[in-house]
Scaffold this motif. Structure first.
Motif: not given
Length: 267
Positions: A69-74
């Motif tokens: 989720x952090x990767x997708x948001x970033x």
């Protein structure tokens, strides 16, 4: 007798030079350039992807620390588009994009494999109107828990400079630009400017490579370092500059020398 002994020992000097070279080139220097102090769990992992045929593909040159989720948001915050899966429809659409010079910001990318697994995430950033030219990155989660207790991702990022025939298979494919370090730096810069990074650090990748070739036969060169960004949690934008953790002194020296070589190659 002295002259005879000297003639018999003529081989000592060249053999000594050869042994010294082999020791430096294949033992000492690779060991000195091999560093994973920030993420020791990566030390034994391969640093090159594979094609579906098992041919060595693109070198790994970027890393991210954070949940999926952090990767997708970033990546979204940094202005990168998730690549569509390869289907009949997306294949027709990418052909239309290239031929008719029309936008397709989330065009599919061909699969590559790491440890037998296809990329888990793929993103791209257009360069121009069509899918003919684009920056793109493939990502694999390689550690469920790294040194800070968060997942670690490794990826290969390259720039598609145009469409042509594979040098190895003759199939229609994108050809990459040779300076893959420039693409690595672009992604790190985009993430930093989007406020998505807590800190940066480096680990060893493939090692310095002047005459690399990917799975399509395209040449590339790299300093062999993987630049890793520790992402913010839950997409909470960071306002202060991220911390950059310096590499070991010998790695920093190697990088300076390589940057001179890279500048010469790019002219």
């Amino acid at each position: 007798m002295t002259q005879i002994a000297g003639r018999r020992r003529w081989w000592v000097l060249p053999v000594g030079v050869l042994v010294t070279y082999l020791t430096l080139a294949y033992v000492i220097l690779p060991a000195l350039w091999h560093h994973h102090e920030r993420e020791p769990g990566l030390a034994s992992l391969p640093m090159v992807t594979r094609t579906a045929s098992g041919i060595p593909g693109d070198a790994l040159n970027v890393g991210l620390v954070g949940s999926k989720e952090d990767v997708v948001r970033a990546m979204h915050a940094a202005g990168w588009f998730p690549a569509d899966p390869i289907t009949l429809r997306s294949s027709i659409e990418i052909v239309g994009s290239v031929v008719l010079d029309r936008p397709y910001h989330d065009a599919p990318v061909s699969p590559l494999y790491y440890d037998g697994k296809k990329e888990e995430l793929a993103y791209e950033k257009p360069d121009g109107r069509s899918a003919d030219r684009r920056h793109h990155v493939r990502l694999w989660m390689v550690l469920e828990k790294g040194s800070v207790g968060r997942p670690v991702w490794l990826g290969s990022i390259t720039f598609d400079r145009g469409v042509g025939l594979s040098h190895d298979t003759g199939q229609v494919t994108h050809h990459i630009a040779p300076d893959i370090d420039a693409e690595r730096d672009l992604l790190m810069r985009d993430l930093r400017e989007a406020g998505m990074v807590q800190d940066f650090f480096q680990i060893s990748g493939t090692g310095p490579t002047l005459f690399g070739r990917n799975g399509e036969g395209d040449p590339y060169y790299t300093d062999g370092e993987i630049h890793v960004a520790t992402l913010v949690v839950d997409g909470a934008r960071r306002t202060e500059a991220p911390v950059t953790m310096p590499p070991p002194p010998l790695i920093a020296l190697k990088d300076q020398v390589w940057h001179g070589i890279r500048n010469a190659l790019s002219q």
